[in-house]
Design a protein around this motif. Structure first.
Motif, mmCIF file in Angstrom:
data_model
loop_
_atom_site.group_PDB
_atom_site.id
_atom_site.type_symbol
_atom_site.label_atom_id
_atom_site.label_comp_id
_atom_site.label_asym_id
_atom_site.label_seq_id
_atom_site.Cartn_x
_atom_site.Cartn_y
_atom_site.Cartn_z
ATOM 1 N N SER A 164 51.184 44.238 40.699
ATOM 2 C CA SER A 164 51.246 43.746 39.324
ATOM 3 C C SER A 164 50.885 42.268 39.183
ATOM 4 N N ASP A 165 51.041 41.500 40.275
ATOM 5 C CA ASP A 165 50.789 40.066 40.191
ATOM 6 C C ASP A 165 49.357 39.679 40.542
ATOM 7 N N LEU A 166 48.581 40.650 41.010
ATOM 8 C CA LEU A 166 47.177 40.379 41.327
ATOM 9 C C LEU A 166 46.361 41.648 41.161
ATOM 10 N N ASN A 167 45.070 41.496 41.165
ATOM 11 C CA ASN A 167 44.167 42.642 41.082
ATOM 12 C C ASN A 167 43.874 43.108 42.498
ATOM 13 N N LEU A 168 44.574 44.146 42.929
ATOM 14 C CA LEU A 168 44.483 44.626 44.297
ATOM 15 C C LEU A 168 43.427 45.717 44.422
ATOM 16 N N ILE A 169 42.441 45.491 45.294
ATOM 17 C CA ILE A 169 41.378 46.471 45.536
ATOM 18 C C ILE A 169 41.616 47.113 46.903
ATOM 19 N N GLN A 170 41.773 48.439 46.927
ATOM 20 C CA GLN A 170 42.056 49.149 48.181
ATOM 21 C C GLN A 170 41.158 50.356 48.402
ATOM 22 N N ASN A 171 40.106 50.482 47.606
ATOM 23 C CA ASN A 171 39.279 51.697 47.668
ATOM 24 C C ASN A 171 37.977 51.504 48.435
ATOM 25 N N ILE A 172 37.926 50.447 49.248
ATOM 26 C CA ILE A 172 36.728 50.197 50.054
ATOM 27 C C ILE A 172 37.014 50.547 51.513
ATOM 28 N N ASP A 173 36.114 51.287 52.149
ATOM 29 C CA ASP A 173 36.296 51.673 53.545
ATOM 30 C C ASP A 173 36.467 50.444 54.431
ATOM 31 N N PHE A 174 37.263 50.606 55.493
ATOM 32 C CA PHE A 174 37.570 49.509 56.412
ATOM 33 C C PHE A 174 36.316 48.773 56.874
ATOM 34 N N GLY A 175 35.307 49.515 57.291
ATOM 35 C CA GLY A 175 34.105 48.911 57.842
ATOM 36 C C GLY A 175 33.267 48.154 56.816
ATOM 37 N N ASN A 176 33.486 48.442 55.523
ATOM 38 C CA ASN A 176 32.689 47.815 54.470
ATOM 39 C C ASN A 176 33.392 46.648 53.790
ATOM 40 N N ILE A 177 34.644 46.382 54.148
ATOM 41 C CA ILE A 177 35.395 45.307 53.497
ATOM 42 C C ILE A 177 34.732 43.939 53.693
ATOM 43 N N PRO A 178 34.337 43.563 54.923
ATOM 44 C CA PRO A 178 33.688 42.257 55.086
ATOM 45 C C PRO A 178 32.422 42.094 54.245
ATOM 46 N N SER A 179 31.572 43.115 54.228
ATOM 47 C CA SER A 179 30.322 43.010 53.478
ATOM 48 C C SER A 179 30.590 42.958 51.975
ATOM 49 N N ALA A 180 31.642 43.651 51.512
ATOM 50 C CA ALA A 180 32.000 43.603 50.093
ATOM 51 C C ALA A 180 32.404 42.185 49.691
ATOM 52 N N PHE A 181 33.189 41.542 50.565
ATOM 53 C CA PHE A 181 33.604 40.166 50.272
ATOM 54 C C PHE A 181 32.409 39.226 50.327
ATOM 55 N N ALA A 182 31.575 39.402 51.333
ATOM 56 C CA ALA A 182 30.406 38.533 51.492
ATOM 57 C C ALA A 182 29.454 38.649 50.307
ATOM 58 N N SER A 183 29.428 39.831 49.673
ATOM 59 C CA SER A 183 28.533 40.036 48.532
ATOM 60 C C SER A 183 29.148 39.591 47.210
ATOM 61 N N GLY A 184 30.394 39.085 47.258
ATOM 62 C CA GLY A 184 30.978 38.501 46.048
ATOM 63 C C GLY A 184 32.210 39.170 45.495
ATOM 64 N N THR A 185 32.696 40.231 46.132
ATOM 65 C CA THR A 185 33.886 40.916 45.645
ATOM 66 C C THR A 185 35.151 40.225 46.133
ATOM 67 N N GLY A 186 36.025 39.835 45.213
ATOM 68 C CA GLY A 186 37.324 39.292 45.570
ATOM 69 C C GLY A 186 37.366 37.781 45.698
ATOM 70 N N ASP A 187 38.535 37.239 45.345
ATOM 71 C CA ASP A 187 38.807 35.820 45.565
ATOM 72 C C ASP A 187 39.414 35.601 46.946
ATOM 73 N N TYR A 188 40.148 36.612 47.417
ATOM 74 C CA TYR A 188 40.793 36.578 48.735
ATOM 75 C C TYR A 188 40.559 37.919 49.423
ATOM 76 N N VAL A 189 40.575 37.901 50.740
ATOM 77 C CA VAL A 189 40.402 39.133 51.503
ATOM 78 C C VAL A 189 41.274 39.068 52.755
ATOM 79 N N GLN A 190 41.741 40.221 53.189
ATOM 80 C CA GLN A 190 42.525 40.345 54.415
ATOM 81 C C GLN A 190 41.590 40.863 55.503
ATOM 82 N N LEU A 191 41.353 40.039 56.544
ATOM 83 C CA LEU A 191 40.354 40.378 57.549
ATOM 84 C C LEU A 191 40.896 40.274 58.971
#
Length: 332
Positions: A164-191
């Motif tokens: 509720s306190d942030l916009n949490l995105i959890q529907n991206i496959d593990f292997g694609n999370i870094p590339s999603a962030f690199a392409s502009g998705t998210g202000d923060y990422v857990q890596l």
């Protein structure tokens, strides 16, 4: 006289053969242990050191290593008999136990004792406070996995409701999370590493916090085997754990550049300097266990984190799924 000399030399040869055989488990006849690892990671450095420095070989073990890419695949490999030992998160043993398994996997040696992920900010911050996350878009790990459970646990510790306190995105496959962030998705990422350090080196993101430091000791990655295998092959697993313990102490004592050189061949296309950077980060926060013995407090912390996330099927006593006799035998 020649006959006496020949007899003496033959006797001496036999004595030497017996003596050499007694120095390592299995003697000259190597004992095979098939290991399935959940992924290939610098997070598992002591394990690769045990291979590269010949510690398993010294114990008479011929190690067959397979990377099975994912907890489900790793557990299937173990339960179906495709592997003798699995390297995966301890939470998987709880899931299997809750399904009334007749021959459940038992944790017998701990490899890592903290979470291995880091909080990466897109912007370089002069200072970071956890409240900075409120209202941000947070690119998290998949639901039900240990990284996400630890991530949510840490956020709650800092007074943040991840749903509720942030916009949490959890529907991206593990292997694609870094590339999603690199392409502009998210202000923060857990890596995981080495992606976190690589992004920092390239200016894509900036490490601002460690989930491993924040969440405390937890049996994040352990070696496990089916109960029947432990009962049948206890001596073989003692030898395995003895080799692992040598490697754990070796990693703890050696400079990071020496450790990096020892394991870099396990990571194609990764520069040894980056490997050293990651090893240094994990060593400095105590992620690599220096003992194979999984402690009761860490087991309870694991279940607390799972319960908070709504993923604990049932409370399981430490003695049910943790074998301490193998590690204790080695530590004596």
């Amino acid at each position: 006289m020649k006959l006496v000399k020949k007899a003496f030399l033959l006797l001496l040869s036999l004595v030497l053969i017996v003596a050499i055989s007694a120095c390592s488990f299995g003697g000259s006849n190597k004992e095979t242990i098939r290991v399935s690892e959940v992924t290939r990671s610098i997070f598992y450095a002591p394990f690769y050191v045990a291979i590269s420095q010949g510690f398993f070989e010294d114990e008479g073990i011929d190690l067959e290593l397979t990377t099975t890419w994912g907890g489900d695949n790793t557990m299937t490999s173990l339960l179906s008999g495709g592997a003798d030992v699995a390297l995966v998160g301890a939470e998987t043993t709880i899931y299997v136990y809750a399904q009334q398994a007749t021959d459940p996997p038992i944790n017998f040696a701990q490899l890592t004792q903290t979470d291995g992920t880091f909080l990466v900010s897109r912007d370089q911050l002069d200072s970071f406070e956890w409240d900075d996350l409120k209202g941000s878009t947070f690119l998290g790990q998949r639901t039900g996995g240990m990284p996400q459970m630890v991530g949510e646990h840490v956020l709650k510790q800092h007074g943040i409701n991840p749903h509720s306190d942030l916009n949490l995105i959890q529907n991206i496959d593990f292997g694609n999370i870094p590339s999603a962030f690199a392409s502009g998705t998210g202000d923060y990422v857990q890596l995981f590493e080495p992606q976190a350090s690589l992004f920092e080196n390239e200016g894509i993101g900036h490490i601002v916090a460690s989930f491993g430091t924040e969440s405390g000791n937890v049996p994040y990655t352990v070696f496990m085997a089916k109960q029947s295998y432990i009962e049948k092959e206890e001596e073989k697993l003692i030898a395995f754990t003895r080799a692992l313990t040598k490697a754990q102490l070796w990693v703890d004592e050696q400079p990071v550049d020496v450790v990096a050189e020892a394991i870099v061949d396990f990571f194609e296309d990764t520069d040894v300097e980056l490997v050293a950077q990651v090893v240094d980060r994990y060593k400095s926060q105590g992620s690599y266990a220096t003992s194979p013995l999984l402690q009761p407090e860490a087991w309870e912390n694991l279940q607390l984190i799972m319960d908070e996330a709504g993923e604990l099927p049932q409370q399981v006593d430490y003695t049910e799924l943790v074998n301490t006799s193998i590690a204790e035998s080695v530590l004596k």
